[in-house]
Design an enzyme around this catalytic site. Structure first.
Site, mmCIF file in Angstrom:
data_model
loop_
_atom_site.group_PDB
_atom_site.id
_atom_site.type_symbol
_atom_site.label_atom_id
_atom_site.label_comp_id
_atom_site.label_asym_id
_atom_site.label_seq_id
_atom_site.Cartn_x
_atom_site.Cartn_y
_atom_site.Cartn_z
ATOM 1 N N LYS A 69 -2.022 -1.604 -7.088
ATOM 2 C CA LYS A 69 -1.912 -1.038 -5.741
ATOM 3 C C LYS A 69 -2.297 0.429 -5.761
ATOM 4 O O LYS A 69 -1.900 1.174 -6.661
ATOM 5 C CB LYS A 69 -0.472 -1.153 -5.220
ATOM 6 C CG LYS A 69 0.008 -2.573 -5.043
ATOM 7 C CD LYS A 69 1.441 -2.617 -4.545
ATOM 8 C CE LYS A 69 1.894 -4.063 -4.364
ATOM 9 N NZ LYS A 69 3.291 -4.141 -3.912
ATOM 10 N N TYR A 79 -2.264 0.856 1.816
ATOM 11 C CA TYR A 79 -2.531 0.637 0.407
ATOM 12 C C TYR A 79 -3.512 -0.492 0.183
ATOM 13 O O TYR A 79 -3.589 -1.451 0.919
ATOM 14 C CB TYR A 79 -1.245 0.434 -0.407
ATOM 15 C CG TYR A 79 -0.357 -0.707 0.013
ATOM 16 C CD1 TYR A 79 -0.393 -1.918 -0.659
ATOM 17 C CD2 TYR A 79 0.536 -0.558 1.068
ATOM 18 C CE1 TYR A 79 0.439 -2.962 -0.288
ATOM 19 C CE2 TYR A 79 1.364 -1.591 1.440
ATOM 20 C CZ TYR A 79 1.310 -2.798 0.760
ATOM 21 O OH TYR A 79 2.130 -3.828 1.130
#
Length: 190
Positions: free
Chosen positions: A73, A133
């Site tokens: 991420k 993200y």
């Protein structure tokens, strides 16, 4: 070229993209595959996520997906601020159960790279905080997992002065000791 800072846990990085401002506002490449590759980060992102947390003190996490849908991420804040955390959940790792935290904000324009094998979570520090993200695997409900944000064996000192607001899923999350993470630490030698 972004500024890349290594943090206390192997593979967890704070990244600060260049920002070019003038009287009109600013421009920034928040992700550039070539610039990231030049910094040693070669990931194939396949999905972007965007969350809005209205009250300060909102907690999201600690989340991860098990293999084969494990996700790296790249987390950034486009409005507001968060205390962002990565927890090592690789069984056998010398840092298993340890965490690292960074304040991410639209003001500082910094990002956190959370690699596979780490649970991720955050607490909002300002109202109306928006987090964006990128991830390297698509969402899979069957592989989606959570760990209690306040697991005492992990011991994250979440920011004080907030009443944590969690989803029902996160309130019911098990402790790390009760979770089969699906990640095993493999030491590599050079």
């Amino acid at each position: 070229m972004p500024e890349v800072r290594e943090l206390e846990l192997d593979g967890v990085l704070e990244i600060v993209p260049a920002k070019f401002a003038d009287e009109r506002g600013f421009f920034s490449e928040t992700y550039n595959a070539a610039a990231f590759a030049a910094a040693g980060i070669t990931l194939d992102f396949v999905q972007d996520n965007h969350s809005l947390s209205v009250p300060a003190g909102t907690v999201r996490g600690l989340h991860f997906q098990t293999p084969p849908f494990a996700q790296d991420k790249l987390v950034r804040v486009v409005r507001g601020a968060i205390f962002d955390v990565a927890v090592d959940i690789r069984v056998g790792s010398p840092t298993f159960g340890r965490w690292v935290g960074v304040e991410l904000s639209a003001r500082e324009w910094n990002q956190l790279l959370v690699p596979k094998g780490f649970a991720h979570g955050f607490m909002t520090l300002e109202p109306e905080t928006e987090v964006v993200y990128k991830v390297t695997a698509l969402y899979s409900r069957e592989h989606d997992r959570a760990i209690r944000f306040d697991d005492p064996t992990i011991g994250i000192p979440w920011p004080e002065g907030f009443t944590p607001l969690l989803s029902p899923k996160d309130r019911a999350a098990p402790l790390l000791a009760e979770v089969e993470t699906g990640f095993r630490y493999e030491e590599t030698s050079t």
